[in-house]
Design a protein around this motif. Structure first.
Motif, short mmCIF file in Angstrom:
data_model
loop_
_atom_site.label_atom_id
_atom_site.label_comp_id
_atom_site.label_asym_id
_atom_site.label_seq_id
_atom_site.Cartn_x
_atom_site.Cartn_y
_atom_site.Cartn_z
N ALA A 52 26.52 23.81 57.76
CA ALA A 52 26.93 24.63 56.63
C ALA A 52 26.83 23.85 55.32
O ALA A 52 26.30 24.35 54.32
CB ALA A 52 28.36 25.12 56.84
N TYR A 53 27.34 22.62 55.31
CA TYR A 53 27.32 21.84 54.07
C TYR A 53 25.89 21.44 53.68
O TYR A 53 25.57 21.38 52.49
CB TYR A 53 28.18 20.58 54.22
CG TYR A 53 29.65 20.81 54.01
CD1 TYR A 53 30.13 21.31 52.80
CD2 TYR A 53 30.57 20.53 55.02
CE1 TYR A 53 31.49 21.52 52.60
CE2 TYR A 53 31.93 20.74 54.82
CZ TYR A 53 32.38 21.23 53.61
OH TYR A 53 33.73 21.43 53.41
N ARG A 54 25.06 21.17 54.67
CA ARG A 54 23.67 20.80 54.36
C ARG A 54 22.96 21.95 53.64
O ARG A 54 22.24 21.74 52.67
CB ARG A 54 22.93 20.42 55.64
CG ARG A 54 21.49 19.97 55.37
CD ARG A 54 20.81 19.54 56.66
NE ARG A 54 21.26 18.23 57.09
CZ ARG A 54 21.71 17.95 58.30
NH1 ARG A 54 21.81 18.91 59.21
NH2 ARG A 54 22.07 16.73 58.62
N LEU A 55 23.18 23.15 54.13
CA LEU A 55 22.57 24.32 53.49
C LEU A 55 23.17 24.55 52.10
O LEU A 55 22.45 24.82 51.13
CB LEU A 55 22.77 25.56 54.36
CG LEU A 55 22.17 26.86 53.82
CD1 LEU A 55 20.67 26.73 53.64
CD2 LEU A 55 22.50 28.01 54.75
N LEU A 56 24.49 24.40 52.00
CA LEU A 56 25.14 24.63 50.71
C LEU A 56 24.70 23.60 49.67
O LEU A 56 24.60 23.93 48.48
CB LEU A 56 26.66 24.58 50.89
CG LEU A 56 27.27 25.77 51.63
CD1 LEU A 56 28.74 25.53 51.91
CD2 LEU A 56 27.09 27.05 50.82
N SER A 57 24.45 22.37 50.09
CA SER A 57 24.02 21.35 49.14
C SER A 57 22.68 21.71 48.51
O SER A 57 22.36 21.25 47.41
CB SER A 57 23.92 19.98 49.83
OG SER A 57 22.86 19.97 50.76
N GLN A 58 21.92 22.56 49.21
CA GLN A 58 20.64 23.03 48.67
C GLN A 58 20.83 24.29 47.82
O GLN A 58 20.33 24.37 46.70
CB GLN A 58 19.66 23.30 49.81
CG GLN A 58 19.33 22.07 50.64
CD GLN A 58 18.56 22.41 51.90
OE1 GLN A 58 18.23 23.57 52.15
NE2 GLN A 58 18.27 21.40 52.71
N THR A 59 21.56 25.25 48.38
CA THR A 59 21.71 26.53 47.67
C THR A 59 22.62 26.41 46.45
O THR A 59 22.50 27.20 45.51
CB THR A 59 22.27 27.60 48.62
OG1 THR A 59 23.55 27.17 49.11
CG2 THR A 59 21.34 27.84 49.78
#
Length: 250
Positions: A52-59
């Motif tokens: 979840a955090y990996r995706l959020l760091s991009q979005t």
């Protein structure tokens, strides 16, 4: 199947994932997305939290929420037991956001990551030494941080851990009846690790080595120091008893 058809299938898959809350297009506001990631982290699910955090760091890149998402990645790595990756993320966070109010948290949590990797006190332990230096950096660099007491407690714990290692070394040498070698380690506890919970026992054991060598004056000196400076220690009562016996026999 043509390239155009393939692109259509891929787009349909992305939309399906978005509607189902899948990992490609997370649902909800940034606050809701971060809350979901925090839930995974608090629940101990490092794998889902990291995803979840990996995706959020991009979005969320370039937004006001990017800092929390990047720090969350480090915490998720730590929760997953990937300490090397966690420290890399924490250090990367400090370089990327040097003025962030969360930098102090990153410094503190690196120390905690080192603590989680350390060995038992009787073994040589570079991780505990690293933790001590990291805690000291945190306390010196962030004296008004809201987690200051947590840092102080962590430093004391790490110093106690180091002192206990030296104490155990000394006790081993007592068993071998190598009393001077034993005192070498007890002196390290008393001098280098002053203020730790182990110091009273180091005084007691030092006194005991002198007593075993019939050096009553030096033995009494350690026992008195222990009784006067650490009166509430369980070893203080033992020291007073030994002093009383020495005075009776003199």
């Amino acid at each position: 199947m043509s390239k155009r058809t393939l692109r259509g299938v891929a787009l349909l898959a992305m939309l399906t994932l978005a509607c189902s809350g899948g990992p490609l297009l997370p649902k909800g506001s940034p606050e809701e997305q971060l809350a979901r990631a925090r839930y995974y982290l608090d629940d101990g699910d490092g794998t889902k939290a990291l995803e979840a955090y990996r995706l959020l760091s991009q979005t969320l890149q370039g937004t006001e929420h990017e800092e929390e998402s990047r720090l969350g990645m480090a915490r998720a790595h730590r929760e997953s037991g990937d300490y090397f990756a966690a420290v890399q993320e924490y250090e990367g966070f400090q370089r990327r956001f040097p003025r962030s109010p969360l930098v102090g948290d990153a410094v503190l949590e690196i120390a905690e990551t080192y603590v989680e990797q350390r060995a038992k006190p009787e073994y040589d332990d570079d991780w505990n030494e690293k933790a001590i230096r990291q805690y000291e950096d945190f306390l010196a660099g962030y004296p008004r941080h809201p987690r200051l007491e947590e840092g102080r407690a962590g430093l004391l714990n790490a110093r106690n851990h180091a002192a206990l290692k030296e104490l155990k070394n000394g006790i081993t040498y007592i068993k071998l009846r190598r009393f001077r070698a034993a005192r070498f380690y007890f002196d390290i506890v008393i001098d280098r690790w002053a203020g730790t919970d182990v110091v009273p026992e180091a005084h007691y054991e030092s006194g005991r080595t002198f007593e075993l060598q019939k050096n009553w004056e030096e033995a009494a000196s350690h026992y008195r120091t222990l009784a006067e400076e650490y009166p509430d220690s369980p070893f203080a009562e033992k020291a007073r008893e030994r002093l009383a016996r020495m005075e009776e026999s003199s």
